[in-house]
Design an enzyme around this catalytic site. Sequence first.
Site, mmCIF file in Angstrom:
data_model
loop_
_atom_site.group_PDB
_atom_site.id
_atom_site.type_symbol
_atom_site.label_atom_id
_atom_site.label_comp_id
_atom_site.label_asym_id
_atom_site.label_seq_id
_atom_site.Cartn_x
_atom_site.Cartn_y
_atom_site.Cartn_z
ATOM 1 N N ILE A 27 132.903 30.517 -36.741
ATOM 2 C CA ILE A 27 131.409 30.148 -36.796
ATOM 3 C C ILE A 27 131.023 30.129 -35.411
ATOM 4 O O ILE A 27 131.717 30.405 -34.627
ATOM 5 C CB ILE A 27 131.282 28.650 -37.514
ATOM 6 C CG1 ILE A 27 132.346 27.724 -36.688
ATOM 7 C CG2 ILE A 27 131.794 28.525 -39.049
ATOM 8 C CD1 ILE A 27 132.244 26.060 -36.819
ATOM 9 N N ASP A 28 129.615 30.386 -35.356
ATOM 10 C CA ASP A 28 129.024 30.484 -34.210
ATOM 11 C C ASP A 28 129.288 29.248 -33.166
ATOM 12 O O ASP A 28 129.635 28.302 -33.572
ATOM 13 C CB ASP A 28 127.499 30.415 -34.355
ATOM 14 C CG ASP A 28 126.919 31.622 -35.249
ATOM 15 O OD1 ASP A 28 127.834 32.866 -35.384
ATOM 16 O OD2 ASP A 28 125.969 31.578 -35.533
ATOM 17 N N ARG A 29 129.183 29.583 -31.762
ATOM 18 C CA ARG A 29 129.520 28.608 -30.808
ATOM 19 C C ARG A 29 128.212 27.645 -31.113
ATOM 20 O O ARG A 29 127.259 28.008 -31.523
ATOM 21 C CB ARG A 29 129.287 29.169 -29.547
ATOM 22 C CG ARG A 29 129.251 28.196 -28.562
ATOM 23 C CD ARG A 29 129.129 28.990 -27.169
ATOM 24 N NE ARG A 29 130.056 29.742 -26.962
ATOM 25 C CZ ARG A 29 130.206 30.549 -25.719
ATOM 26 N NH1 ARG A 29 129.631 30.218 -24.731
ATOM 27 N NH2 ARG A 29 131.312 31.299 -25.767
ATOM 28 N N THR A 31 127.746 25.654 -33.579
ATOM 29 C CA THR A 31 127.929 25.301 -35.142
ATOM 30 C C THR A 31 128.996 24.296 -35.079
ATOM 31 O O THR A 31 130.017 24.559 -34.869
ATOM 32 C CB THR A 31 127.921 26.530 -35.711
ATOM 33 O OG1 THR A 31 126.601 27.300 -35.518
ATOM 34 C CG2 THR A 31 127.895 26.260 -37.426
ATOM 35 N N ARG A 127 121.235 32.192 -38.935
ATOM 36 C CA ARG A 127 120.186 31.966 -37.677
ATOM 37 C C ARG A 127 119.217 32.960 -37.758
ATOM 38 O O ARG A 127 117.967 32.895 -37.598
ATOM 39 C CB ARG A 127 121.202 31.809 -36.429
ATOM 40 C CG ARG A 127 121.936 30.645 -36.266
ATOM 41 C CD ARG A 127 122.942 30.768 -35.263
ATOM 42 N NE ARG A 127 122.326 30.802 -33.847
ATOM 43 C CZ ARG A 127 123.020 30.994 -32.805
ATOM 44 N NH1 ARG A 127 124.126 31.455 -32.972
ATOM 45 N NH2 ARG A 127 122.253 31.058 -31.675
#
Length: 196
Positions: A27-29, A31, A127
């Site tokens: 998962i994205d930083r 998040t 996003r």
Amino acid sequence: VNALLYHCGDSLSGINGELRPGIVHRIDRDTSGLIIAAKNDAAHLSLAAQLEDHTLSRVYECLAQGNLREDEGTIDAPIGRSPKDRKKMAVVAGGRRAVTHYRVLGRYSGCTHAQCRLETGRTHQIRVHLASIGHPLLGDVVYGAKKPVPGLAGQCLHARRLSFVHPRTGQPVTVECPLPDWFTAVLNKLERGQTL
């Protein structure tokens, strides 16, 4: 990875090498929420195949800026490197197919609380997709407002639920993770009509 190695010892899949042992997806930083890690190679291969054929379900919750017009919808728009900034992703012709299904959970002054289900898994997909329709995530300083929002620990994006078939037993598995306290505090403020 260090926390997983401490917890599991040497029993993590070696498919991703020493840098990301056991990690099936990321998962994205900034998040929050769930990720899947595999303890052996067979489990890793099974879970990665489910990810690839879209049978592994990933559901997120987010706070998008503005008011999403439709109560639910699908964003089907290709994502690739931004031609303006190679560090960012964007909806671009010739990008890889990306599909995000969304459903509104709540509407507030200046924000929409939504659930997003990924059909594909492109870098920064939710996003980028929401920003592309004029509704970047609250707190997303890459694709939205450049100034951080006080009280946020990142963009308001949380990996809420994962559903998959257990690699060994073949049984369906669903795991959920509650929203982090800071995300809940933002929702509580919005429900009381307070501004952020």
